[in-house]
Enzyme design. Structure first.
Site, PDB file in Angstrom:
ATOM      1  N   GLU A  25       0.977  -0.965  -0.203  1.00 49.77           N
ATOM      2  CA  GLU A  25       0.428   0.082   0.047  1.00 49.77           C
ATOM      3  C   GLU A  25       1.162   1.033   0.466  1.00 49.77           C
ATOM      4  O   GLU A  25       1.597   1.063   0.432  1.00 49.77           O
ATOM      5  CB  GLU A  25      -0.878  -0.488   1.422  1.00 49.77           C
ATOM      6  CG  GLU A  25      -1.949   1.144   1.483  1.00 49.77           C
ATOM      7  CD  GLU A  25      -2.758   0.838   2.502  1.00 49.77           C
ATOM      8  OE1 GLU A  25      -3.112  -1.083   3.651  1.00 49.77           O
ATOM      9  OE2 GLU A  25      -3.315   1.611   3.191  1.00 49.77           O
ATOM     10  N   ASP A  84      -9.827   4.267   8.063  1.00 54.28           N
ATOM     11  CA  ASP A  84      -9.643   5.699   6.696  1.00 54.28           C
ATOM     12  C   ASP A  84     -10.725   6.596   6.913  1.00 54.28           C
ATOM     13  O   ASP A  84     -10.331   7.652   7.172  1.00 54.28           O
ATOM     14  CB  ASP A  84     -10.592   4.944   5.647  1.00 54.28           C
ATOM     15  CG  ASP A  84      -9.331   4.207   4.638  1.00 54.28           C
ATOM     16  OD1 ASP A  84      -8.436   3.767   5.435  1.00 54.28           O
ATOM     17  OD2 ASP A  84      -9.657   3.196   3.845  1.00 54.28           O
TER      18      ASP A  84
HETATM   19 ZN   LIG Z   1      -8.008   2.301   3.421  1.00 55.07          ZN
END
Ligand SMILES: [Zn+2]
Length: 123
Positions: A25, A84
């Site tokens: 990521e 998030d």
């Molecule tokens: Zn995320």
């Protein structure tokens, strides 16, 4: 400064970095210039696993021109996770997620509350 758009070049860059880092990521900070989100400050390091972007975002520098954040979802989902949604409000108002396979339409932009943020893509 009211943000009205995002540059096509930046979108292409986010997709490209997502592809390069896959299956890891990436996370970065976005900056605006005259109301258009144009710049990415990529955070160093590769972390594997969904939602590790939060760890990287904790390290990032913020200033007045910080527009938001960008990170990738190697799993391919484009919806913000609970993690998030917990960090979005801390890092600006616009948050981009790019996802596998990182093709043209494989990105979304969200407000800090997770609602879709319509931005004009400008070249
Ligand atoms: Zn995320």
């Amino acid at each position: 400064m009211k943000i009205t758009g995002v540059s096509r070049t930046l979108i292409d860059l986010l997709l490209e970095i997502g592809h390069e880092r896959h299956p890891y990521e990436f996370a970065g900070v976005l900056r605006e210039e005259e109301g258009v989100i144009k710049e990415l400050f990529l955070l160093p390091g590769t972390v594997s696993g969904e939602d590790s972007a939060q760890v990287l975002l904790d390290m990032m520098p913020l200033d007045l021109h910080t527009a938001g954040s960008a990170h990738s979802h190697p799993s391919g989902g484009l919806r913000p996770s609970d993690a998030d949604l917990s960090f979005f409000p801390r890092v600006g108002r616009y948050h981009f997620i790019v996802g596998y396979p990182y093709a043209d339409g494989d990105w979304r932009c969200y407000h800090s509350d997770g609602s879709p943020a319509p931005l004009e893509v400008v070249s």
